[in-house]
Design an enzyme around this catalytic site. Structure first.
Site, PDB file in Angstrom:
ATOM      1  N   ASP A 195       0.944  -1.001  -0.042  1.00 18.52           N
ATOM      2  CA  ASP A 195       0.117  -0.017  -0.082  1.00 18.52           C
ATOM      3  C   ASP A 195       0.939   1.328   0.109  1.00 18.52           C
ATOM      4  OD1 ASP A 195      -2.009   1.676   0.327  1.00 18.52           O
ATOM      5  OD2 ASP A 195      -2.521   1.162   2.285  1.00 18.52           O
ATOM      6  N   ASP A 204      -3.423   2.490  -5.896  1.00 15.06           N
ATOM      7  CA  ASP A 204      -1.894   2.471  -5.103  1.00 15.06           C
ATOM      8  C   ASP A 204      -1.936   1.273  -4.048  1.00 15.06           C
ATOM      9  OD1 ASP A 204      -4.217   3.001  -3.082  1.00 15.06           O
ATOM     10  OD2 ASP A 204      -2.786   4.269  -1.726  1.00 15.06           O
ATOM     11  N   GLU A 205      -2.922   0.251  -4.104  1.00 19.14           N
ATOM     12  CA  GLU A 205      -2.727  -0.989  -3.466  1.00 19.14           C
ATOM     13  C   GLU A 205      -2.948  -2.227  -4.231  1.00 19.14           C
ATOM     14  OE1 GLU A 205      -5.492  -1.599  -0.090  1.00 19.14           O
ATOM     15  OE2 GLU A 205      -6.340   0.259  -0.750  1.00 19.14           O
TER      16      GLU A 205
HETATM   17 MG   LIG Z   1      -2.581   3.966   0.303  1.00 22.99          MG
END
Ligand SMILES: [Mg+2]
Length: 357
Positions: A13, A107-108
C-alpha cells in the site's frame, strides 16, 4: 486444518499516494500540509499528506472541514493520468516477482508469492526488496504487510504505516487476531462496530464467544466472514483477473431519514465517496444507480444510463439529483447507496484517438 500448503501473501500500500506524488513532482510542496482534491469552498479531500494528517485532515473529509482543521492546508488538483502512470510502474515491479498480482486501486495490491518467479524462499525478503525498489526506481515510500492470507496481509500493511513492514507469521496468527480491535477488520464500519460493541465484541477474541449461526443471525452474510476471520481463516485467492462490474458506496444511518431533504443531504457524501472510488480505480461509467433501503428492509433501486459516459462529478451529481427528484419516498430510510456501472474505460482514449486521426 487446511491440507494445502501455507500461502505467502503480501499486501503493498503506497503511503498517502496522490499527496506523495504531488510532493515528489513539486519541490515547493515538500514538507507541507497538502490535500489533493477539493478547494477551500467545496468538494472532498481525496488524499492528505502526512503533514496534513497531523492536523486531523483525512481522505473523504469535506474540504471545508479540512481547511478549518488546518488553515495552512494547500489544495492541489488531482492528476489521475500521472497517478495511473506511476501505478503502472509499480505494478511492473510486482510482476517481476509473481503474475498473481491483484490491484485494489491505483495504490494498493495483493501479491501471492508462494511460488515466485525469483525463487526467493521468504516473503519478507520479497517485501523488503519491493519496498526498496519502489523507493529507488519510483521515488516514493510504500508499506507492506506479509502473512498467510489477504485479510492478515492487509491488516499488517496498515500496522506500521508509513514506510512500514509488518509480518504476521503462521504461528502468530491466532494471538494477533485475538488482540486485534474489530474496527481494524475490513468491512467493519461505524454501524457494525456499534452493533458489535453492544454485543460485547471489541476485539477478535470476543468474536470467538459466538457460533457461526449466531454471527450470521446478527450480521447476515458478513457474519460467516467475521467468524472465519476470528480464527485467522481467509481462503480468498489473489485474483489477477478480477473484473469489477460496479463500484460504489453506501451508508446505513444510526437514525432513519424521514424527508427527501434529509435524503439529499445524507446522500451527498455517499455520491462523493462513490466518485472518489471510481476515480481511484480509474473507472468511467455510463450508469449511475441509487439504492434506498427502507426501515422495514425492503429496498428500491433507480438507475439512469447516459449514452456517452459520466465524465465529471458535477454530471454525476446532476443525474443523482434527477433520480431523487422522481422518487416518492414510501417509508423512512435506513440506508442509501450510490453506484456506477456499465464501464466505458477506453472511451476517453478512443475519443483522443479520433481527434488525432
Ligand atoms: Mg494507500
Amino acid at each position: 486444518l487446511i491440507k494445502d500448503e501455507i500461502r505467502k501473501i503480501i499486501h503493498v500500500d503506497m503511503d498517502a499516494f496522490y499527496a506523495s506524488v504531488e510532493q515528489m513532482d513539486d519541490e515547493t510542496l515538500k514538507g507541507k500540509p497538502i490535500a489533493v482534491g477539493g478547494s477551500k469552498e467545496r468538494g472532498v479531500v481525496a488524499a492528505a499528506s502526512y503533514e496534513a494528517r497531523k492536523f486531523g485532515v483525512k481522505s473523504a473529509m469535506s474540504s471545508k472541514m479540512a481547511a478549518i482543521k488546518c488553515p495552512e492546508l494547500i489544495f492541489v488538483k488531482p492528476r489521475f493520468k500521472r497517478y495511473k502512470e506511476i501505478s503502472t510502474q509499480i505494478q511492473n515491479i510486482f510482476l517481476d516477482y509473481t503474475h498473481l498480482v491483484e490491484p485494489l486501486s491505483l495504490d494498493e495490491a495483493y501479491l501471492d508469492v508462494t511460488r515466485n518467479k525469483k525463487g526467493i524462499p521468504y516473503a519478507t525478503d520479497i517485501a523488503i526488496e519491493i519496498k526498496k525498489r519502489i523507493k529507488t526506481e519510483v521515488g516514493l515510500t510504500a508499506s507492506a504487510g506479509v502473512s498467510i492470507n489477504k485479510f492478515l496481509a492487509k491488516v499488517a500493511s496498515d500496522y506500521k504505516k508509513p514506510d512500514g513492514l509488518f509480518v504476521i507469521k503462521p504461528h502468530q496468527v491466532e494471538k494477533f487476531v485475538e488482540q486485534l480491535g474489530i474496527e481494524k477488520f475490513f468491512g467493519v464500519g461505524k454501524v457494525t462496530r456499534e452493533k458489535m460493541n453492544q454485543l460485547g465484541i471489541f476485539k477478535g477474541k470476543d468474536l470467538k464467544k459466538f457460533s457461526k449461526v449466531e454471527l450470521k443471525h446478527y450480521f447476515g452474510k458478513s457474519g460467516e466472514y467475521f467468524f472465519n476471520i476470528a480464527y485467522g481463516l481467509d481462503t480468498r485467492e489473489v485474483n489477477p483477473n478480477r473484473i469489477r462490474k460496479s463500484i460504489g458506496a453506501e451508508n446505513t444511518f444510526s437514525e432513519d431519514l424521514k424527508t427527501k431533504k434529509e435524503v439529499r443531504t445524507f446522500l451527498k457524501p455517499i455520491v462523493e465517496e462513490c466518485w472518489r472510488r471510481a476515480e481511484n480505480a480509474n473507472i468511467t461509467a455510463a450508469t449511475a444507480c441509487i439504492k434506498i433501503k427502507y426501515e422495514d428492509f425492503t429496498q428500491i433501486t433507480r438507475s439512469k444510463t447516459i449514452p456517452t459516459a459520466i465524465e465529471t462529478f458535477d454530471e454525476l451529481e446532476n443525474i443523482v439529483s434527477n433520480i431523487i427528484e422522481e422518487i416518492e419516498l414510501e417509508k423512512n430510510v435506513r440506508l442509501l447507496g450510490c453506484s456506477l456501472s456499465n464501464f466505458v474505460n477506453q472511451r476517453t482514449e478512443a475519443k483522443q484517438l479520433t481527434l488525432y486521426l
